[in-house]
Design a protein around this motif. Structure first.
Motif, PDB file in Angstrom:
ATOM      1  N   ASP B  16      -1.595  38.589  43.134  1.00 36.85           N
ATOM      2  CA  ASP B  16       0.288  38.365  42.836  1.00 36.85           C
ATOM      3  C   ASP B  16      -0.524  37.773  41.549  1.00 36.85           C
ATOM      4  O   ASP B  16      -0.873  37.401  41.067  1.00 36.85           O
ATOM      5  CB  ASP B  16       0.674  37.303  43.809  1.00 36.85           C
ATOM      6  CG  ASP B  16       0.046  35.909  43.704  1.00 36.85           C
ATOM      7  OD1 ASP B  16      -1.208  36.268  44.306  1.00 36.85           O
ATOM      8  OD2 ASP B  16       0.567  34.800  43.213  1.00 36.85           O
ATOM      9  N   GLY B  17       0.966  37.151  40.355  1.00 36.45           N
ATOM     10  CA  GLY B  17       0.733  36.738  38.679  1.00 36.45           C
ATOM     11  C   GLY B  17       0.958  35.532  39.344  1.00 36.45           C
ATOM     12  O   GLY B  17       1.630  35.042  37.659  1.00 36.45           O
ATOM     13  N   HIS B  18       1.729  34.715  40.046  1.00 34.07           N
ATOM     14  CA  HIS B  18       1.611  32.922  39.963  1.00 34.07           C
ATOM     15  C   HIS B  18       0.820  32.730  39.938  1.00 34.07           C
ATOM     16  O   HIS B  18       0.350  31.726  40.785  1.00 34.07           O
ATOM     17  CB  HIS B  18       2.742  33.266  41.500  1.00 34.07           C
ATOM     18  CG  HIS B  18       3.939  33.667  42.040  1.00 34.07           C
ATOM     19  ND1 HIS B  18       3.571  34.786  42.531  1.00 34.07           N
ATOM     20  CD2 HIS B  18       5.083  34.416  41.550  1.00 34.07           C
ATOM     21  CE1 HIS B  18       4.726  35.786  43.309  1.00 34.07           C
ATOM     22  NE2 HIS B  18       5.319  35.097  41.940  1.00 34.07           N
ATOM     23  N   ASP B  19       0.723  32.249  38.589  1.00 27.49           N
ATOM     24  CA  ASP B  19      -0.279  30.968  37.788  1.00 27.49           C
ATOM     25  C   ASP B  19       0.457  29.741  37.760  1.00 27.49           C
ATOM     26  O   ASP B  19      -1.003  29.556  37.390  1.00 27.49           O
ATOM     27  CB  ASP B  19      -1.110  31.528  37.312  1.00 27.49           C
ATOM     28  CG  ASP B  19       0.070  32.317  35.979  1.00 27.49           C
ATOM     29  OD1 ASP B  19       0.630  31.650  35.752  1.00 27.49           O
ATOM     30  OD2 ASP B  19      -0.263  32.695  35.035  1.00 27.49           O
ATOM     31  N   ARG B  20       2.007  29.329  38.209  1.00 25.68           N
ATOM     32  CA  ARG B  20       1.472  28.141  37.555  1.00 25.68           C
ATOM     33  C   ARG B  20       1.760  27.496  38.379  1.00 25.68           C
ATOM     34  O   ARG B  20       0.532  26.171  37.840  1.00 25.68           O
ATOM     35  CB  ARG B  20       3.565  27.758  37.819  1.00 25.68           C
ATOM     36  CG  ARG B  20       4.040  26.826  37.472  1.00 25.68           C
ATOM     37  CD  ARG B  20       4.905  26.591  38.129  1.00 25.68           C
ATOM     38  NE  ARG B  20       6.789  25.308  37.763  1.00 25.68           N
ATOM     39  CZ  ARG B  20       7.304  24.767  37.901  1.00 25.68           C
ATOM     40  NH1 ARG B  20       8.704  26.170  38.026  1.00 25.68           N
ATOM     41  NH2 ARG B  20       8.050  23.578  37.730  1.00 25.68           N
ATOM     42  N   LYS B  23      -2.677  27.159  37.481  1.00 28.41           N
ATOM     43  CA  LYS B  23      -2.454  26.396  35.815  1.00 28.41           C
ATOM     44  C   LYS B  23      -2.670  24.694  35.877  1.00 28.41           C
ATOM     45  O   LYS B  23      -3.595  24.340  34.373  1.00 28.41           O
ATOM     46  CB  LYS B  23      -2.115  27.143  34.765  1.00 28.41           C
ATOM     47  CG  LYS B  23      -2.447  28.713  34.882  1.00 28.41           C
ATOM     48  CD  LYS B  23      -1.615  28.989  33.715  1.00 28.41           C
ATOM     49  CE  LYS B  23      -1.367  29.182  32.321  1.00 28.41           C
ATOM     50  NZ  LYS B  23      -0.865  30.422  32.299  1.00 28.41           N
ATOM     51  N   ILE B  24      -1.505  24.703  36.096  1.00 25.23           N
ATOM     52  CA  ILE B  24      -1.242  22.914  36.235  1.00 25.23           C
ATOM     53  C   ILE B  24      -2.654  22.296  37.327  1.00 25.23           C
ATOM     54  O   ILE B  24      -2.739  21.560  36.595  1.00 25.23           O
ATOM     55  CB  ILE B  24       0.348  22.729  36.897  1.00 25.23           C
ATOM     56  CG1 ILE B  24       1.245  23.087  36.913  1.00 25.23           C
ATOM     57  CG2 ILE B  24       0.040  21.339  37.648  1.00 25.23           C
ATOM     58  CD1 ILE B  24       2.521  23.044  36.861  1.00 25.23           C
ATOM     59  N   GLY B  40      -8.087  33.432  35.707  1.00 29.79           N
ATOM     60  CA  GLY B  40      -7.296  33.697  35.191  1.00 29.79           C
ATOM     61  C   GLY B  40      -7.079  34.895  36.645  1.00 29.79           C
ATOM     62  O   GLY B  40      -7.312  34.712  37.488  1.00 29.79           O
ATOM     63  N   LEU B  41      -5.655  36.120  36.410  1.00 29.70           N
ATOM     64  CA  LEU B  41      -5.172  36.394  37.328  1.00 29.70           C
ATOM     65  C   LEU B  41      -6.023  37.513  37.669  1.00 29.70           C
ATOM     66  O   LEU B  41      -7.004  38.529  36.786  1.00 29.70           O
ATOM     67  CB  LEU B  41      -3.450  36.509  37.012  1.00 29.70           C
ATOM     68  CG  LEU B  41      -2.810  35.593  36.004  1.00 29.70           C
ATOM     69  CD1 LEU B  41      -1.439  36.548  35.834  1.00 29.70           C
ATOM     70  CD2 LEU B  41      -2.693  35.696  38.115  1.00 29.70           C
ATOM     71  N   HIS B  42      -5.855  38.088  39.420  1.00 28.64           N
ATOM     72  CA  HIS B  42      -6.664  39.628  40.012  1.00 28.64           C
ATOM     73  C   HIS B  42      -7.999  40.024  39.304  1.00 28.64           C
ATOM     74  O   HIS B  42      -7.743  40.340  39.474  1.00 28.64           O
ATOM     75  CB  HIS B  42      -5.415  40.325  38.615  1.00 28.64           C
ATOM     76  CG  HIS B  42      -3.798  40.451  38.258  1.00 28.64           C
ATOM     77  ND1 HIS B  42      -3.665  40.684  36.717  1.00 28.64           N
ATOM     78  CD2 HIS B  42      -2.763  40.265  39.302  1.00 28.64           C
ATOM     79  CE1 HIS B  42      -1.934  40.277  37.249  1.00 28.64           C
ATOM     80  NE2 HIS B  42      -1.347  40.110  38.791  1.00 28.64           N
ATOM     81  N   LEU B  65      -0.949  33.372  46.443  1.00 29.79           N
ATOM     82  CA  LEU B  65       1.001  33.030  47.069  1.00 29.79           C
ATOM     83  C   LEU B  65       1.590  34.483  47.501  1.00 29.79           C
ATOM     84  O   LEU B  65       2.387  34.860  47.716  1.00 29.79           O
ATOM     85  CB  LEU B  65       1.589  32.655  45.834  1.00 29.79           C
ATOM     86  CG  LEU B  65       1.727  30.985  45.763  1.00 29.79           C
ATOM     87  CD1 LEU B  65       0.816  30.980  44.189  1.00 29.79           C
ATOM     88  CD2 LEU B  65       2.911  30.385  45.466  1.00 29.79           C
TER      89      LEU B  65
END
Lengths: 546, 135
Positions: B16-20, B23-24, B40-42, B65
């Motif tokens: 999933d790409g939900h990185d909000r 990152k916060i 970073g993602l994935h 998520l």
């Protein structure tokens, strides 16, 4: 008596009685105490608003709006096996839903079959698992594809999933020209916000233009793209950023299609949009109105489109997932109702209302039903659907519409200066702007300047449990088993030949859709075709900006 | 001598790409004076454990998520054990139902933060529970 807004503010307005220091929208734009004719400046009804169904469409894209036809109530659904989701689809249609909307699971969205090691733990979790055409058949079993419209939320594997849908229709004797629906297929916003990708931006846009070209010719009732601000907003953007980056993405696609040699008026009427609808009521309504006016100008002035259908921004809307709270989840019903009302007053063409339990898990049947009923209550009890753009002419709403439009134009100019949206994305420009906004909002939440009821104000100690939907672990085992079995029963040489045709089209630059459709008919899978994309176009990696 | 700043790995396993949120949190921790490494993602569990060891971090925070938490958390814990690095504490956040939170804590995940948790809460927890690993 004061003779101007300034005089009134200076002489009559008791600033010292303000209950807070700064009044702002959720996007942090300052809100004046009062809006007057002075705030709309040299307002011209014909130029700035016009009549609904007429350029620049500020008041709505159709002359009769909801008096002619209500918006489409389209609840996004998908989990578990194709059979599980098929059952949910039938339930929603029985309850009066008027269109379908499919959520796929992460492996399907990212181009992995259920039996791939990277799919472990994710099969059927966030959506339905579809690896091959047999899954697509089961997903739409018993659903009349020529009579419902279907939306499919999928991006980097959109070409493959659309090919499967088309192939299923063909098997049932339904010509492509009769199929109505939408595929999200918006990769630029993936790089900006949702972050589901396979290949870098350039080849990703090329595949999208292939699909636009193919659908314009073969499936003229289909929307080959839904240019989406939803995910940009969920990633933490402001309303103006959502609007600006979405329209900038739209400009990017139209430019790419025109560069391919397509006639703008041949494909532009089939472009569709998808916006978020958040808590800040008037700001959201203004955003929808500004979006229509801006897109009309972009299409007519920038791209020289001549058909009025090409100027119309038709949009789907979804209430803001990020506004929902895990705390006191029943409160989400209220948030969703208010957001949905804003979408309707903003003139949306279709709407998904979120379920109250979505911060906890996938929605339960009960929660989905309340969400759908919310739309039906707005449509059939409140009377708002009898009016067209009832807030048009409100000084506040017109001023907000102008303001959000001006902010969005400034971003679009900036993106043009950077060399267009693909370049801007490569430079990380929209990504960083969104991260800043998300960070600012989080700090405002932590300081209490912005309020989330139940989270940073009016908390309760004990949360009563609510019933949530759980996807049983057997789903993954069953799906993996099925995919493995199907792969074994195919003719390997046929599969290899079909993949070779896709590889050749990818390399030579001919349209990818015909060989992909041919391949999926031969049971070639999502993962196998995605592997060809990876091989030919390369893999995009997260630049991981903090 | 003052204690060195903690090194924290913030990682996004799965698809999933939900990185909000990730990152916060990464930025809030950095602003609070921690050294933050964001993957970073994935990322696969293997990649995350490799990074944690290479970067010699004091803790790993996983953000999930996608609903795959019951697969991905145990996988990371298992790989840490295999690599002899199970002294690196693992915490996490995401959309995780309460029963799963309990189960994950029993497996050895130190803390799980669910939607609505503030950065201050997370920083407070780290301050209280995470110590520099023996150097």
């Amino acid at each position: 008596m004061p003779r101007s807004k300034r005089e009134w503010l200076e002489q009559c307005y008791p600033k010292d009685k303000d209950r807070i220091g700064r009044f702002t929208t959720i996007s942090d734009s300052v809100v004046d105490p009062l809006y007057t004719p002075e705030d709309v400046g040299d307002f011209s009804y014909e130029r700035d608003l016009g009549y609904p169904g007429e350029y620049p469409f500020t008041r709505g894209v159709y002359p009769s709006m909801y008096r002619g036809k209500l918006w489409t109530m389209r609840q996004f659904a998908g989990y578990g096996t194709p059979e599980d989701t098929n059952e949910r689809f039938r339930f929603l249609l029985e309850q009066g839903q008027t269109g379908l909307s499919t959520a796929f699971d992460m492996p399907t969205l990212m181009g992995y079959d259920a039996d791939h090691p990277r799919a472990r733990g994710e099969v059927g979790r966030e959506g339905v698992a579809v690896s091959s055409i047999a899954d697509m058949e089961a997903l739409f079993a018993g659903i009349p594809l020529d009579r419902v419209t279907t939306s499919m939320t999928v991006n980097c594997t959109a070409s493959i999933l659309l090919a499967m849908y088309f192939a299923v229709a063909e098997r049932r004797g339904i010509p492509l020209s009769k199929l109505g629906g939408t595929i999200q297929n918006d990769m630029l916003k993936e790089f900006i916000a949702q972050k589901e990708w396979i290949c870098p931006p350039e080849p990703s846009v090329r595949i999208i233009v292939d699909m636009i070209e193919f659908c314009t010719r073969e499936a003229p009732r289909w929307h080959p793209i839904s240019i989406s601000g939803y995910h940009i907003r969920e990633a933490g953007s402001t309303a103006a950023q959502e609007l600006a980056f979405t329209l900038a993405d739209g400009i990017g696609y139209v430019q790419a299609a025109v560069d391919r040699g397509l006639d703008v008026d041949a494909f532009a009427p089939r472009l569709s949009f998808f916006f978020n609808v958040h808590n800040d009521f008037f700001e959201e309504i203004a955003k929808f109105r500004a979006a229509r006016r801006m897109w009309a100008k972009i299409m007519r002035e920038r791209f020289g489109a001549r058909k009025p259908e090409s100027w119309r921004l038709r949009t789907h809307a979804q209430t803001a997932g990020c506004s929902l709270t895990a705390q006191q989840p029943l409160n989400n019903v209220v948030r969703v109702a208010i957001q949905a009302l804003a979408a309707v007053l903003g003139g949306t063409q279709s709407l998904h209302t979120n379920s109250m339990d979505e911060t906890l898990a996938l929605p339960s049947e009960q929660a989905v039903l309340v969400a759908l009923r919310t739309q039906q209550i707005i449509a059939e009890e409140t009377g708002v659907a009898n009016f067209i753009d009832p807030l048009g002419g409100s000084y506040a709403v017109e001023a907000l519409t102008n303001q959000i439009e001006a902010e969005a134009w400034a971003y679009i100019r900036r993106i043009d200066e950077l060399g267009g949206i693909v370049r801007a994305i490569e430079l990380g420009f929209p990504q960083k702007e969104i991260s800043e906004a998300a960070y600012r909002y989080q700090r405002q939440l932590e300081s209490g300047e912005k309020v989330m009821v139940g989270v940073n104000k009016y908390q309760v100690q004990e949360e009563p449990p609510i019933e949530i939907l759980r996807v049983p672990p057997e789903v993954e085992r069953k799906q993996v088993e099925r995919v493995r079995q199907r792969k074994q029963t195919r003719d390997a040489a046929v599969v290899a030949r079909a993949l070779e045709k896709i590889r050749r089209a990818a390399r030579e630059g001919s349209n990818l859709m015909p060989p992909i459709i041919e391949a999926v008919k031969r049971e070639v899978t999502v993962g196998e075709i995605s592997d060809v994309f990876r091989e030919v176009f390369g893999i995009y990696r997260d630049p991981a900006y903090i | 001598m003052a204690e060195r700043p903690l090194r924290i790995l913030i990682a996004k396993p799965g698809l999933d790409g939900h990185d909000r949120g990730a990152k916060i949190i990464a930025r809030m921790l950095r602003d609070a004076g921690y050294e933050v490494i964001y993957t970073g993602l994935h990322q696969t569990p293997e990649m995350i454990v490799e990074t944690a060891i290479q970067e010699d971090v004091d803790a790993i925070g996983l953000s999930i998520l996608s609903g795959a938490h019951m697969t991905l958390f145990p996988d990371v814990l298992e790989r840490l054990r295999e690599r002899g690095a199970s002294d690196i504490p693992v915490f996490g956040g995401g959309i995780i139902p309460p029963e799963d939170v309990t189960a994950l804590k029993q497996l050895g995940v130190r803390e799980i933060f669910t939607p609505g948790a503030s950065a201050q809460e997370i920083i407070g927890w780290i301050r209280e529970h995470i110590r520099p690993r023996g150097d």
